[in-house]
Design a protein around this motif. Structure first.
Motif, short mmCIF file in Angstrom:
data_model
loop_
_atom_site.label_atom_id
_atom_site.label_comp_id
_atom_site.label_asym_id
_atom_site.label_seq_id
_atom_site.Cartn_x
_atom_site.Cartn_y
_atom_site.Cartn_z
N PHE A 47 70.27 20.11 27.93
CA PHE A 47 69.01 20.34 28.63
C PHE A 47 69.19 21.41 29.70
O PHE A 47 70.31 21.75 30.10
CB PHE A 47 68.49 19.04 29.27
N LEU A 48 68.06 21.95 30.14
CA LEU A 48 68.03 22.98 31.17
C LEU A 48 67.29 22.43 32.37
O LEU A 48 66.12 22.05 32.28
CB LEU A 48 67.33 24.25 30.66
N LEU A 49 67.98 22.35 33.50
CA LEU A 49 67.37 21.87 34.75
C LEU A 49 67.03 23.10 35.60
O LEU A 49 67.88 23.95 35.86
CB LEU A 49 68.35 20.97 35.50
N MET A 50 65.78 23.18 36.02
CA MET A 50 65.35 24.33 36.81
C MET A 50 64.76 23.88 38.15
O MET A 50 64.01 22.91 38.22
CB MET A 50 64.32 25.18 36.05
N ARG A 51 65.12 24.65 39.20
CA ARG A 51 64.62 24.35 40.54
C ARG A 51 64.14 25.63 41.22
O ARG A 51 64.73 26.69 41.05
CB ARG A 51 65.72 23.68 41.37
N LYS A 52 63.07 25.49 41.97
CA LYS A 52 62.46 26.61 42.69
C LYS A 52 62.82 26.49 44.17
O LYS A 52 62.74 25.41 44.76
CB LYS A 52 60.95 26.56 42.50
N TYR A 53 63.20 27.63 44.77
CA TYR A 53 63.64 27.61 46.16
C TYR A 53 62.49 27.91 47.11
O TYR A 53 61.82 28.94 47.00
CB TYR A 53 64.76 28.63 46.37
N ASP A 54 62.25 26.99 48.04
CA ASP A 54 61.28 27.18 49.11
C ASP A 54 62.06 27.61 50.35
O ASP A 54 62.66 26.78 51.04
CB ASP A 54 60.53 25.87 49.37
N ASN A 55 62.08 28.93 50.62
CA ASN A 55 62.93 29.41 51.72
C ASN A 55 62.40 29.04 53.09
O ASN A 55 63.16 29.00 54.05
CB ASN A 55 63.12 30.93 51.61
N ARG A 56 61.13 28.75 53.21
CA ARG A 56 60.59 28.36 54.51
C ARG A 56 61.11 26.98 54.94
O ARG A 56 61.40 26.75 56.11
CB ARG A 56 59.06 28.35 54.47
N ARG A 57 61.23 26.10 53.97
CA ARG A 57 61.71 24.75 54.27
C ARG A 57 63.16 24.55 53.86
O ARG A 57 63.72 23.47 54.11
CB ARG A 57 60.84 23.72 53.55
N ASP A 58 63.76 25.57 53.28
CA ASP A 58 65.12 25.47 52.75
C ASP A 58 65.24 24.26 51.83
O ASP A 58 66.11 23.41 51.98
CB ASP A 58 66.15 25.40 53.89
#
Length: 364
Positions: free
Chosen positions: A162-173
Motif C-alpha cells: 500500500f501507499l501511505l500519503m500525508r500532506k504537510y501543514d507548515n503553519r501548524r507543523d
C-alpha cells in the motif's frame, strides 16, 4: 504585494513592475515596492545573483555538485547543517525551495530545507512514525498547490502492499493523512525490491508510477484513480520519469495529462563509451527542455566485491521539433568523475542557486 517574491526579482523585473499602469496610478503601492527593493538586504541579491543549475547532492547531504552545462560551469561545495542519516527523497518546489527527507530506515524521518543564502540545511519538521514503518520500502516528496506531500510505499511481508500519503501543514507543523492507495500485490517485507517506482506532480495532481501501473491523486476530492496504460507499456527506469507542464515523460513514452493521450519519444541511444555497454540514465528538466544525464560505467571486481568506476558522462537534450537527442559535449572535472561514481546516485534536480553563497563555501 504580499505574493511578490522580491528576493527573486532582477532589476528588469522591478522596473517593469514599477512602470505598470496599476502601480503608477497607486502612489501607495509604488512607494511600498520602492522601499522593498531599495532595502539593503541580501534577499534582493539572491534574485539577481541566482542561476538555474543542475544539482547532484550526496547521500549524506554534506556536499553538492552544481552545474550549468550550457556555460561549462561546475561548482562543487560542502553544505552545512546537522543531517542525521541519508537522503530518502528530494524535491524542488515552484518557489525554488529545496527539500530533502533524511534519516535511517525504520527510524523517524526529518524534513529539511536548503537555505540558499547561508548554504545550510535547516530542520523544518519530523515525519511522525506510522504503524508498520519497518515495512517502509521507499519514500517520495512532491509539491502540489504550494503544499508538500510525503508518499511512503509499504511492502509488508505476506500482506498487500500500500501507499501511505500525508500532506504537510507548515503553519501548524502537522502531517495530515490523505487517502491511501491499496495494491493487490503481496509484499516482501520491505527493503529489497528492485521494482521501478516514482512519484511526480503534474497539472496540479500527483502521479504514482510503477512498472506496470499508474495512479493519479486528485487533492480536491482526496481520491486515487487508476490510469489506463497502452498495451505495450512498461517502465524499467524510475530515474527517467519527469514532468514538464502537463506532460509526463517516462522512459521512451510521453503521457499528456490534459488530453489523456500517449505518444512515443525519439529513441535515445547513448554513445558506446563504456567497454561493456553499461550505462544509467537520469532525466531532469532545465529551461523547459528534457535532458538526460548518462553515467557510462565499468563494474570491476576487487576481491569478492564489485567496485563501480565511472568511465564517462554525457548530458543530452531532446529537441522535440526535430525528434532528436543532442549531445551537449560536457567535460566534467576529474574530481567529479571520481566522486560521482559512488556517493551521488540520487535524482538530479534543478534549482536557481545563489552563486555568491556557493563560491564562498568553496573558498572556505
Amino acid at each position: 504585494l504580499p505574493h511578490i517574491r522580491f528576493n527573486l526579482l532582477t532589476l528588469e523585473d522591478t522596473t517593469a513592475i514599477l512602470e505598470h499602469p496599476l502601480v503608477r496610478e497607486d502612489p501607495g503601492s509604488s512607494q511600498v515596492i520602492r522601499n522593498e527593493v531599495q532595502r539593503p538586504t541580501s534577499k534582493l541579491r539572491y534574485g539577481m545573483d541566482a542561476q538555474e543549475m543542475v544539482l547532484l547532492i550526496s547521500h549524506r547531504a554534506d556536499e553538492m555538485f552544481c552545474m550549468n552545462p550550457n556555460k561549462g560551469q561546475y561548482i562543487r561545495c560542502p553544505v552545512k547543517g546537522n543531517v542525521h542519516g541519508e537522503i530518502h527523497a528530494i524535491t524542488v518546489t515552484s518557489n525554488n525551495d529545496i527539500y530533502i527527507l533524511v534519516g535511517e530506515y525504520w527510524t523517524q524521518l526529518s524534513l529539511l530545507m536548503y537555505n540558499h543564502l547561508e548554504n545550510v540545511w535547516e530542520q523544518q519538521s519530523s515525519l511522525p512514525k506510522a504503524d508498520g514503518d519497518h515495512h517502509l520500502d521507499e519514500n517520495f516528496i512532491v509539491e502540489v498547490g504550494g503544499h508538500l506531500y510525503h508518499l511512503g510505499f509499504y511492502s509488508p511481508e505476506d500482506l498487500n502492499e500500500f501507499l501511505l500519503m500525508r500532506k504537510y501543514d507548515n503553519r501548524r507543523d502537522q502531517w495530515l493523512e490523505c487517502s491511501q492507495l491499496q495494491f493487490p500485490t503481496i509484499g516482501h517485507g520491505g527493503l529489497g525490491s528492485v521494482e521501478a517506482r516514482h512519484a511526480v506532480s503534474c497539472g496540479g495532481q500527483i502521479y504514482f508510477i510503477r512498472e506496470t501501473e499508474w495512479h493519479r491523486y486528485n487533492p480536491t476530492d482526496n481520491q486515487w484513480y487508476k490510469i489506463t496504460l497502452p498495451n505495450t507499456y512498461e517502465c524499467y527506469n524510475s530515474y527517467a520519469i519527469v514532468a514538464i507542464e502537463t506532460e509526463i515523460f517516462c522512459d521512451d513514452v510521453m503521457y499528456d495529462t490534459s488530453s489523456d493521450t500517449w505518444c512515443d519519444l525519439p529513441e535515445f541511444t547513448p554513445s558506446a563509451i563504456s567497454t561493456n555497454g553499461a550505462f544509467v540514465c537520469r532525466c531532469f528538466v532545465r529551461e523547459g527542455q528534457l535532458h538526460t544525464l548518462v553515467h557510462h560505467r565499468l563494474d570491476m571486481r576487487v576481491g569478492d566485491h564489485f567496485a563501480r568506476r565511472v568511465q564517462a558522462f554525457q548530458i543530452c537534450v531532446l529537441d522535440r521539433s526535430e525528434g532528436t537527442w543532442t549531445d551537449l559535449k560536457v567535460t566534467l572535472p576529474v574530481d567529479w568523475k571520481e566522486n560521482l561514481s559512488g556517493d551521488f546516485d540520487e535524482f538530479p534536480c534543478v534549482a536557481r542557486m545563489y552563486l555568491p553563497s556557493l563560491t564562498a563555501s568553496v573558498a572556505d
